[in-house]
Design an enzyme around this catalytic site. Sequence first.
Site, mmCIF file in Angstrom:
data_model
loop_
_atom_site.group_PDB
_atom_site.id
_atom_site.type_symbol
_atom_site.label_atom_id
_atom_site.label_comp_id
_atom_site.label_asym_id
_atom_site.label_seq_id
_atom_site.Cartn_x
_atom_site.Cartn_y
_atom_site.Cartn_z
ATOM 1 N N ASN A 41 0.833 -1.208 0.000
ATOM 2 C CA ASN A 41 0.000 0.000 0.000
ATOM 3 C C ASN A 41 0.864 1.253 0.000
ATOM 4 O OD1 ASN A 41 0.620 -1.016 2.607
ATOM 5 N ND2 ASN A 41 -0.961 0.223 3.564
ATOM 6 N N ILE A 42 0.350 2.281 -0.632
ATOM 7 C CA ILE A 42 1.073 3.546 -0.780
ATOM 8 C C ILE A 42 0.148 4.683 -0.357
ATOM 9 C CG2 ILE A 42 2.232 5.097 -2.395
ATOM 10 C CD1 ILE A 42 2.972 2.612 -4.063
ATOM 11 N N GLU A 43 0.549 5.393 0.685
ATOM 12 C CA GLU A 43 -0.310 6.451 1.223
ATOM 13 C C GLU A 43 0.192 7.836 0.826
ATOM 14 O OE1 GLU A 43 -0.539 5.507 5.418
ATOM 15 O OE2 GLU A 43 -1.811 3.756 5.006
ATOM 16 N N CYS A 52 -4.303 0.975 -2.195
ATOM 17 C CA CYS A 52 -4.072 -0.303 -1.516
ATOM 18 C C CYS A 52 -2.965 -1.136 -2.165
ATOM 19 C CB CYS A 52 -5.349 -1.139 -1.516
ATOM 20 S SG CYS A 52 -6.654 -0.514 -0.470
ATOM 21 N N GLU A 54 -3.207 -4.182 -3.121
ATOM 22 C CA GLU A 54 -3.747 -4.944 -4.255
ATOM 23 C C GLU A 54 -3.691 -4.118 -5.542
ATOM 24 O OE1 GLU A 54 -5.062 -4.481 -1.304
ATOM 25 O OE2 GLU A 54 -6.105 -6.251 -0.560
ATOM 26 N N CYS A 85 -10.265 -4.719 0.428
ATOM 27 C CA CYS A 85 -11.376 -3.779 0.594
ATOM 28 C C CYS A 85 -12.340 -3.894 -0.587
ATOM 29 C CB CYS A 85 -10.840 -2.350 0.719
ATOM 30 S SG CYS A 85 -10.373 -1.616 -0.872
ATOM 31 N N CYS A 88 -10.980 -2.806 -3.995
ATOM 32 C CA CYS A 88 -9.995 -3.756 -4.536
ATOM 33 C C CYS A 88 -10.654 -5.048 -4.979
ATOM 34 C CB CYS A 88 -8.892 -4.016 -3.510
ATOM 35 S SG CYS A 88 -7.735 -2.637 -3.408
HETATM 36 N N1 THU Z 1 -5.239 -1.444 2.703
HETATM 37 C C1 THU Z 1 -4.727 -2.241 1.715
HETATM 38 O O1 THU Z 1 -3.623 -1.997 1.206
HETATM 39 N N2 THU Z 1 -5.452 -3.303 1.313
HETATM 40 C C2 THU Z 1 -6.653 -3.674 1.843
HETATM 41 O O2 THU Z 1 -7.245 -4.634 1.394
HETATM 42 C C3 THU Z 1 -7.211 -2.928 2.968
HETATM 43 C C4 THU Z 1 -6.525 -1.667 3.313
HETATM 44 C C5 THU Z 1 -4.434 -0.307 3.154
HETATM 45 C C6 THU Z 1 -4.951 1.034 2.725
HETATM 46 C C7 THU Z 1 -4.330 1.940 3.770
HETATM 47 O O3 THU Z 1 -3.010 2.276 3.332
HETATM 48 C C8 THU Z 1 -4.208 1.058 4.989
HETATM 49 O O4 THU Z 1 -4.389 -0.269 4.553
HETATM 50 C C9 THU Z 1 -5.224 1.378 6.075
HETATM 51 O O5 THU Z 1 -6.512 1.381 5.559
#
Ligand code: THU
Length: 130
Positions: A41-43, A52, A54, A85, A88
């Site tokens: 995941n990249i914020e 996310c 995925e 999520c 995704c």
């Molecule tokens: N996140 C994912 O990368 N995949 C998921 O299926 C659920 C959530 C990440 C998004 C965000 O960076 C962090 O988890 C918290 O929500």
Amino acid sequence: MSHDLFAAARAAMAKCYAPYSKFPVGASLRTEDGRVYSGGNIEVASYPEGWCAETTMLGHYVMGGGGEIAEICVVAEKMDLITPCGGCRQRLAEFAAPGTKVYLCDQTGIARTITMAELLPLGFQGDTLR
Ligand code: THU
């Protein structure tokens, strides 16, 4: 055999960029012809602009040539049996078949196997848009 997919997801999780949530996630997939793609995941400081694990993985997969997906694996450092999520699930269903295996993990490996159809039943399909 699928443990290498777990290892790939874990390695991708280690490269995530999640300074805000501090919730690292990793995902990996294997194509029918044996290629493995992964992502973390990249914020972004403007929170809704992040994405996310995925989604990162799918970007690598499409740029790597796409193709039939045999198995998908998702892992989170702070949550056993994390599931993708809602957004995704839709993105995964764009490229995976209903029978594609989806592995849910704990910290030691694959803990549960489900299918794409179980992950997203009655999902919207783009066939009529083509
Ligand atoms: N996140 C994912 O990368 N995949 C998921 O299926 C659920 C959530 C990440 C998004 C965000 O960076 C962090 O988890 C918290 O929500």
